[in-house]
Structures are given as C-alpha cells and as structure tokens.
Design a protein around this motif. Structure first.
Motif, PDB file in Angstrom:
ATOM      1  N   SER A  27      15.928  74.735  -3.832  1.00 59.59           N
ATOM      2  CA  SER A  27      16.218  75.496  -2.427  1.00 59.59           C
ATOM      3  C   SER A  27      16.145  76.866  -2.675  1.00 59.59           C
ATOM      4  N   SER A  28      16.773  77.559  -3.967  1.00 56.58           N
ATOM      5  CA  SER A  28      16.880  78.942  -4.095  1.00 56.58           C
ATOM      6  C   SER A  28      15.542  79.394  -4.479  1.00 56.58           C
ATOM      7  N   GLY A  29      14.603  78.601  -5.265  1.00 54.73           N
ATOM      8  CA  GLY A  29      13.318  79.048  -5.743  1.00 54.73           C
ATOM      9  C   GLY A  29      12.240  79.063  -4.561  1.00 54.73           C
ATOM     10  N   LEU A  30      12.274  77.821  -3.455  1.00 49.60           N
ATOM     11  CA  LEU A  30      11.671  77.919  -2.576  1.00 49.60           C
ATOM     12  C   LEU A  30      11.752  79.035  -1.420  1.00 49.60           C
ATOM     13  N   GLN A  31      12.978  79.308  -1.455  1.00 48.58           N
ATOM     14  CA  GLN A  31      13.469  80.354  -0.611  1.00 48.58           C
ATOM     15  C   GLN A  31      13.015  81.817  -0.741  1.00 48.58           C
ATOM     16  N   GLU A  32      12.537  81.847  -2.215  1.00 46.83           N
ATOM     17  CA  GLU A  32      12.006  83.269  -2.644  1.00 46.83           C
ATOM     18  C   GLU A  32      10.572  83.279  -2.206  1.00 46.83           C
ATOM     19  N   TRP A  33       9.688  82.446  -1.971  1.00 46.55           N
ATOM     20  CA  TRP A  33       8.133  82.749  -1.522  1.00 46.55           C
ATOM     21  C   TRP A  33       7.864  81.502  -0.436  1.00 46.55           C
ATOM     22  N   PHE A  34       8.512  80.388   0.001  1.00 49.42           N
ATOM     23  CA  PHE A  34       7.867  79.374   0.770  1.00 49.42           C
ATOM     24  C   PHE A  34       8.372  79.562   2.175  1.00 49.42           C
ATOM     25  N   ALA A  35       9.751  79.788   2.363  1.00 49.68           N
ATOM     26  CA  ALA A  35      10.351  79.931   3.563  1.00 49.68           C
ATOM     27  C   ALA A  35      11.283  81.030   3.825  1.00 49.68           C
ATOM     28  N   SER A  46      15.571  71.445   4.269  1.00 56.45           N
ATOM     29  CA  SER A  46      15.539  72.031   5.454  1.00 56.45           C
ATOM     30  C   SER A  46      14.792  73.557   5.477  1.00 56.45           C
ATOM     31  N   PHE A  47      13.858  73.583   5.981  1.00 59.88           N
ATOM     32  CA  PHE A  47      13.062  75.032   5.950  1.00 59.88           C
ATOM     33  C   PHE A  47      13.057  75.677   7.080  1.00 59.88           C
ATOM     34  N   GLY A  51      12.820  81.554  12.824  1.00 66.84           N
ATOM     35  CA  GLY A  51      13.500  80.763  13.945  1.00 66.84           C
ATOM     36  C   GLY A  51      13.174  79.387  14.093  1.00 66.84           C
ATOM     37  N   SER A  52      12.048  78.908  13.733  1.00 66.98           N
ATOM     38  CA  SER A  52      11.747  77.450  13.573  1.00 66.98           C
ATOM     39  C   SER A  52      11.982  76.826  12.419  1.00 66.98           C
TER      40      SER A  52
END
Length: 126
Positions: A27-35, A46-47, A51-52
C-alpha cells in the motif's frame, strides 16, 4: 461476457526486482505513484483518487515476480497485473502491465498507464 480485451505494456526499469516489487505490491509503494491514498486489509486494497474510491483484491502473487489484482466491480475473468521480467538479451528488468479495456479504449488506457509509470519511474529515480 465482457467486451473488454487483455492488453500488455512493457517498460524497461533501472532498479532491482526487490525494490520494484515493493512499489507494486504494498500500500505504501502504490500510494507513491498509483493512487492518492492506498490501504490494504487482508489482501483487499482500497484506492482513492480525487475523492473517488475503488477496491481490488489480490488474486495471485509471487514475491518479486508478479502481483495480480481483481477490481471488485469487474467481471471475474478481468484483472490488472504487474509483472517483473528479465530480458534474456540485456539482463534488464522489465515491468509488464496487463490490463483489460474495450478495444476502442486501449489507446487511452495505455496513455493513462504511461502517465502512471512515469510517476513510478520518477519515484524510482529512473
């Protein structure tokens, strides 16, 4: 049956599979670039974007090789996947993204992935 079809995109990456996998499977890695925001609860991510929100379940993975997600709203046969491959010729790490889109939307979806991967490469220092 879905009208969407599977497509793949490949991106050469200058980093180790271990580091790249962290950006694709946590989740921390994906939060850097994906969402904008990513949470993970027992394999369900959960992405959030502007706001969506959407959720995806991890349906398959192999550490440092691939992770496959299934969107909660998508037909069961559809998924998106991040795979890490090595070029046999150059020994370079390759990020392979597999996703589904309607034929007429594949170009736009590919451009969206290009934009996302550009953010990933920025975070990786590529």
């Amino acid at each position: 049956m879905s009208k969407k079809q599977l497509f793949s995109l490949e991106y050469p990456v200058r980093c180790s599979p271990t580091i790249l996998y962290e950006f694709l499977a946590t989740s921390s890695g994906l939060q850097e670039w994906f969402a904008d925001k990513v949470d993970d609860h027992d394999g369900v991510f959960s992405f959030s974007w502007n706001g969506s929100e959407d959720t995806a379940e991890v349906v398959a993975h192999e550490e440092e090789h691939f992770i496959r997600f299934h969107w909660s709203h998508a037909p069961v046969e559809e998924f998106f996947e991040f795979a890490i491959e090595k070029s046999e010729v150059t020994n370079q790490t390759i990020l392979v993204i597999k996703d589904f889109a309607e034929k007429r939307d594949i170009k736009d979806q590919s451009m969206l992935w290009d934009h996302q991967v550009k953010d990933l490469f920025h975070r990786l220092g590529n």
